[in-house]
Design an enzyme around this catalytic site. Structure first.
Site, short mmCIF file in Angstrom:
data_model
loop_
_atom_site.label_atom_id
_atom_site.label_comp_id
_atom_site.label_asym_id
_atom_site.label_seq_id
_atom_site.Cartn_x
_atom_site.Cartn_y
_atom_site.Cartn_z
CG ASP A 59 -1.78 1.23 1.32
OD1 ASP A 59 -1.65 2.09 0.44
OD2 ASP A 59 -2.58 1.32 2.27
CB SER A 135 1.34 12.86 -13.70
OG SER A 135 0.84 14.07 -13.20
CE1 TYR A 149 -5.60 12.77 -9.07
CE2 TYR A 149 -6.55 14.15 -10.78
CZ TYR A 149 -5.89 12.99 -10.40
OH TYR A 149 -5.53 12.06 -11.35
CE LYS A 153 -2.26 11.85 -10.16
NZ LYS A 153 -1.57 10.54 -10.16
CB THR A 184 -9.73 3.39 -15.26
OG1 THR A 184 -9.80 4.63 -14.55
CG2 THR A 184 -8.72 3.51 -16.40
N1 LIG Z 1 -8.64 7.23 -15.44
C1 LIG Z 1 -8.40 8.49 -15.70
O1 LIG Z 1 -9.20 9.18 -16.36
C2 LIG Z 1 -7.12 9.11 -15.22
C3 LIG Z 1 -6.73 10.32 -15.80
C4 LIG Z 1 -5.54 10.91 -15.42
C5 LIG Z 1 -4.74 10.29 -14.48
N2 LIG Z 1 -5.14 9.11 -13.91
C6 LIG Z 1 -4.21 8.52 -12.93
O2 LIG Z 1 -4.00 7.16 -13.26
C7 LIG Z 1 -3.60 6.45 -12.08
C8 LIG Z 1 -4.34 5.13 -12.06
O3 LIG Z 1 -5.74 5.36 -11.97
P1 LIG Z 1 -6.78 4.51 -12.83
O4 LIG Z 1 -7.45 5.41 -13.78
O5 LIG Z 1 -6.15 3.29 -13.33
O6 LIG Z 1 -7.87 4.20 -11.68
P2 LIG Z 1 -8.17 2.87 -10.85
O7 LIG Z 1 -8.68 1.81 -11.75
O8 LIG Z 1 -9.03 3.32 -9.72
O9 LIG Z 1 -6.76 2.41 -10.30
C9 LIG Z 1 -6.07 3.12 -9.32
C10 LIG Z 1 -5.37 2.13 -8.39
O10 LIG Z 1 -4.68 2.89 -7.40
C11 LIG Z 1 -4.76 2.22 -6.16
N3 LIG Z 1 -5.40 3.09 -5.17
C12 LIG Z 1 -6.59 3.74 -5.26
N4 LIG Z 1 -6.88 4.39 -4.13
C13 LIG Z 1 -5.84 4.15 -3.30
C14 LIG Z 1 -5.59 4.52 -1.95
N5 LIG Z 1 -6.43 5.27 -1.23
N6 LIG Z 1 -4.44 4.09 -1.39
C15 LIG Z 1 -3.57 3.32 -2.09
N7 LIG Z 1 -3.77 2.93 -3.37
C16 LIG Z 1 -4.91 3.33 -3.95
C17 LIG Z 1 -5.60 0.98 -6.34
O11 LIG Z 1 -4.74 -0.14 -6.51
P3 LIG Z 1 -4.84 -1.46 -5.63
O12 LIG Z 1 -6.28 -1.62 -5.22
O13 LIG Z 1 -4.35 -2.49 -6.57
O14 LIG Z 1 -3.95 -1.25 -4.46
C18 LIG Z 1 -6.33 1.24 -7.64
O15 LIG Z 1 -6.61 0.07 -8.33
C19 LIG Z 1 -3.93 7.36 -10.88
O16 LIG Z 1 -2.72 7.84 -10.34
C20 LIG Z 1 -4.74 8.50 -11.49
O17 LIG Z 1 -4.50 9.71 -10.82
C21 LIG Z 1 -6.31 8.52 -14.25
#
Ligand SMILES: NC(=O)c1ccc[n+]([C@@H]2O[C@H](COP(=O)([O-])OP(=O)(O)OC[C@H]3O[C@@H](n4cnc5c(N)ncnc54)[C@H](OP(=O)(O)O)[C@@H]3O)[C@@H](O)[C@H]2O)c1
Length: 292
Positions: A59, A135, A149, A153, A184
């Protein structure tokens, strides 16, 4: 043909982390997925283990996670670290508690720093390694409701940008990925100010403002859930990221998604306009004033 490298990906159980894991395995890489819940990760992503991926419980947001990252480094000898785990806190600056801000920073800022500190010494000794940060466009643009947020970042981008300057000559590469909106689970896991749960995350004073509009949009629009509003395909993003790491890249930032390219161009335009509007005063502040 590139050498097989060992990847450690945080937040690997879903979204970008999951897609990057599969894309790296497809490219013949050795992949370790870090997740808070191995049982759940195995259940949700059987393809990962079937392709040879390994899970480790970690974590990044836990204050003691540096020791856990160090243990993972010792066990797997990481070549490519992907700092992917993260979540978005969405709420107005005034409405957000200090505790909520601290938790956002714990996961999105301190987590990646702990991971970097654990893998860097061995990367320096090997004179090679790759550090990738997932990021966001929010790492360059702060919209209403996204101050906290974005702060996390912006701050973690600064660390990675600085790291690039500090370690490039030591053989370590850095890549900052700035995605726009991708499909996602991310937008279903948004956290909003606990004190304003009844309105969906904002206080009465902000009714009718850009903050209310942003929060409503983040919760979905016209019955369409928020994750379906995003146009980005995480598998395509993952392939672009893996290709960049394995193929080499001359850039620090990889912007993903047409929405993000447009938003970046708009922000750069605003930045340029401010620079021009303030050029004369800026150039006149030296002890011996320079001409604009
Ligand atoms: N999706 C978008 O539109 C988007 C856009 C820009 C940036 N991002 C960035 O992409 C990255 C991945 O996000 P994603 O879109 O793939 O979303 P996601 O499917 O929710 O995956 C994020 C992962 O981060 C971990 N996580 C979430 N909350 C956490 C917490 N409170 N403490 C520790 N770990 C936590 C979890 O992994 P585990 O459960 O496996 O531990 C979760 O599966 C993030 O850093 C996000 O800021 C996403």
């Amino acid at each position: 043909m590139s050498r097989t490298q060992t990847w450690l990906i945080t937040g690997a159980s879903s979204g970008f982390g999951q897609s990057i894991g599969i894309a790296a395995l497809n490219a013949g890489q050795r992949v370790v997925g870090a997740t808070r819940d191995v049982v759940m990760a195995k259940h949700c992503n059987p393809e990962f283990a079937a392709k040879g991926g390994m899970w480790t419980r970690l974590d990044p947001g836990h204050p003691e996670s540096l020791a856990h990252f160090a243990k993972a480094q010792e066990e797997f000898d990481v070549d490519v670290l992907v700092n992917c785990a993260g979540y978005a806190f969405i709420g107005g600056v005034e409405d957000t508690s200090e505790q909520e801000i601290r938790h956002q920073m714990e996961v999105n800022f301190y987590g990646p720093i702990r991971a970097i500190k654990a893998v860097l010494p061995a990367m320096r000794r090997k004179k090679r390694g790759h550090i990738v940060l997932i990021s966001s466009g929010a790492g360059f643009i702060a919209r209403p409701g996204r101050g906290v947020y974005s702060a996390s970042k912006y701050a973690i981008e600064a660390i990675h940008e600085s790291l690039m300057h500090e370690t490039h000559s030591l053989g370590i590469k850095t890549l900052i990925v700035e995605p726009g909106a991708f499909r996602t689970a991310f937008s279903t896991r948004l956290v909003t100010p606990a004190a304003h749960e009844s309105t969906g995350g904002y206080s009465e004073a902000y009714r009718g403002t850009k903050l209310e509009a942003m929060l409503q949009m983040m919760h979905g629009k016209d019955g369409v859930p928020p994750e379906n509003l995003a146009k980005g395909d995480p598998d395509k993003a993952a392939k672009a990221i893996v290709d960049a790491v394995l193929g080499g890249h001359e850039y620090l930032r990889l912007i993903l998604g047409p929405d993000c390219v447009k938003a970046m161009e708009d922000k750069i335009g605003e930045f340029q306009r401010d620079l021009e509007l303030t050029r004369e005063v800026s150039m006149g502040t030296d002890v011996v004033a320079m001409k604009a």
